[in-house]
Write an enzyme that holds these catalytic residues in place. Structure first.
Site, PDB file in Angstrom:
ATOM      1  N   LYS A 122      -4.918   7.504 -19.910  1.00 40.95           N
ATOM      2  CA  LYS A 122      -4.947   8.062 -21.250  1.00 40.95           C
ATOM      3  C   LYS A 122      -3.599   7.805 -21.947  1.00 40.95           C
ATOM      4  CE  LYS A 122      -8.902   9.348 -19.568  1.00 40.95           C
ATOM      5  NZ  LYS A 122      -9.106  10.672 -18.976  1.00 40.95           N
ATOM      6  N   ASP A 128      -2.638  19.693 -15.104  1.00 40.95           N
ATOM      7  CA  ASP A 128      -3.142  18.436 -15.648  1.00 40.95           C
ATOM      8  C   ASP A 128      -2.587  18.318 -17.074  1.00 40.95           C
ATOM      9  OD1 ASP A 128      -4.557  16.371 -16.805  1.00 40.95           O
ATOM     10  OD2 ASP A 128      -6.494  16.952 -15.968  1.00 40.95           O
ATOM     11  N   ARG A 143       0.838  -1.197   0.000  1.00 39.50           N
ATOM     12  CA  ARG A 143       0.000   0.000   0.000  1.00 39.50           C
ATOM     13  C   ARG A 143       0.880   1.257   0.000  1.00 39.50           C
ATOM     14  NH1 ARG A 143      -2.744   0.423   5.100  1.00 39.50           N
ATOM     15  NH2 ARG A 143      -1.097   1.905   5.573  1.00 39.50           N
ATOM     16  N   TYR A 184     -11.946  19.784 -16.780  1.00 36.03           N
ATOM     17  CA  TYR A 184     -12.474  18.422 -16.948  1.00 36.03           C
ATOM     18  C   TYR A 184     -13.557  18.139 -15.893  1.00 36.03           C
ATOM     19  CZ  TYR A 184     -12.466  13.303 -16.527  1.00 36.03           C
ATOM     20  OH  TYR A 184     -12.829  11.990 -16.431  1.00 36.03           O
TER      21      TYR A 184
END
Ligand code: PLP
Length: 384
Positions: free
Chosen positions: A198, A173, A44, A101
């Site tokens: 993406k 971004d 983790r 976005y």
């Protein structure tokens, strides 16, 4: 089992949740040595596959720190969550362009607002005037290199200078451009964030995020937040995303070349009213994009408005096209299209949507790396 004589050329997938320590001394080293003494404890927090991925993306983005430069997360949006939680607290304010976005808007305005972190939005064209729009409690500005779906180009250096003047952190971004053509750290961004779902992953087969920071202390906070909230990316997903990064430059060249060919084709087509692609010399963002993006490339994303600006005309296109399936994500090696009105901008009131230029006949294309001629032939028959 003795693994010491096995030398895989590619890092295997470490599908393990935990790692062993041979002694208390090793355990102590893990907790106290810089960079955990190169050891791993619990997946983790960190594991070899995410570290290799973070180091690879840090290299692509040209930021120091290697694997310590940031954190890989289970989705793009968990990267944004890590970035905001690492830098903001209750009472702080985040400033964004109105064109942001939709998923980012939902996270900031619906979820983080409940924790006392407020967000406001101004049109991108006004965002540079931070002296006017920043508040005393503004901690962070979040902006995108290329907006969705109209591909408005950010003037990154100008925004970075304004942020520095106001003492505000700038988070970029970089999803729509990718580090193959856009390197925000080079002009002053403090943090760079990706939906690695993406272009970084690039094959539409993994959901992932990446967030990196220039300041090692912020990078460490990103890693802490990622670990303590369990935002971190799993081994297989890290491995797949890393494999994607290895072909990023090649893919972006082909995405960009194909998108330019498609944009030129659409710009001449009688069924098309308007094309939005900064690679076109007549696009209002062309000069800015040419100055800021690398290698004469403008990426694979473009939008166009049908001359018949109706949902019925879009539906006819969608049903006829073979190579641009309606699939509301982007940036895979295979082309696709999306319909902003019914997906990313679905819940925005119609009046505001029109003001943003999202009309019923607007289609967004994610241009893949197929043969350009095949794409043009398919568009030709679908628009015919
Ligand atoms: C997809 C996307 C995101 C969100 O990423 P997920 O991987 O879907 O969580 C953020 N920003 C942009 C520009 C995107 O296209």
């Amino acid at each position: 089992m003795n693994l010491t004589n096995i030398h895989p050329k590619v890092t295997p997938i470490y599908q393990t949740s935990v790692f062993k320590f041979a002694s208390l001394a090793e355990l102590e080293e893990y907790y106290t040595a810089p960079g955990r003494g190169g050891r791993y404890g619990y997946s983790r927090s960190e594991h070899p596959n995410t570290e290799e991925l973070v180091a690879a993306v840090a290299r692509l983005e040209g930021v120091a720190g290697g694997a310590l430069a940031g954190v890989a997360t289970g989705a793009g949006l968990s990267g944004l969550l890590a970035a905001v939680l690492a830098t903001c607290r209750a009472g702080d304010h985040v400033l964004c362009p109105a064109e942001l976005y939709g998923g980012s808007v939902v996270l900031l305005s619906n979820e983080l607002s409940r924790l006392g972190i407020e967000t406001s939005y101004v049109p991108l064209a006004d965002l540079y005037d931070l002296a006017r729009h920043a508040r005393p409690n503004t901690k962070l500005v979040l902006a995108e290199i290329l907006s969705n779906p109209l591909l408005t180009v950010l003037d990154g250096p100008r925004l970075a200078a304004a942020c520095q003047a106001e003492g505000v952190l700038l988070l970029i971004d970089n999803t729509f451009a990718s580090p193959a053509i856009s390197q925000p750290f080079s002009w002053g961004a403090d943090m760079v964030w990706h939906s690695a779902t993406k272009y970084l992953g690039g094959h539409s087969d993994v959901t992932a995020g990446l967030v990196l920071a220039r300041d090692p202390a912020v990078a460490q906070r990103l890693r802490q937040v990622g670990g303590s909230l369990g935002l971190t990316l799993a081994p297989l997903e890290s491995w797949l995303t890393l494999r994607g990064t290895k072909t990023l430059r090649l893919r972006m060249r082909q995405h960009s070349e194909n998108a330019l060919a498609v944009a030129q084709f659409l710009a001449r087509h009688p069924a098309v009213g308007q094309v939005f692609y900064p690679g076109l010399p007549l696009d209002p963002g062309h000069a800015l994009a040419a100055a800021q993006l690398r290698g004469g490339q403008f990426g694979g994303m473009l939008s166009f408005r049908l001359a018949d600006d109706t949902a019925a005309a879009v539906d006819a296109f969608v049903q006829k096209s073979q190579l641009f399936p309606l699939a509301p994500s982007l940036a895979g090696v295979d082309s696709s299209c999306s319909y902003p009105l019914a997906t990313s901008h679905r819940y925005i009131p119609d009046e505001r949507r029109r003001a943003l230029g999202i009309t019923p006949g607007l289609i967004r294309l994610s241009v893949g790396i197929e043969e350009a001629g095949d794409l043009l032939a398919d568009l030709s028959q679908a628009l015919g």
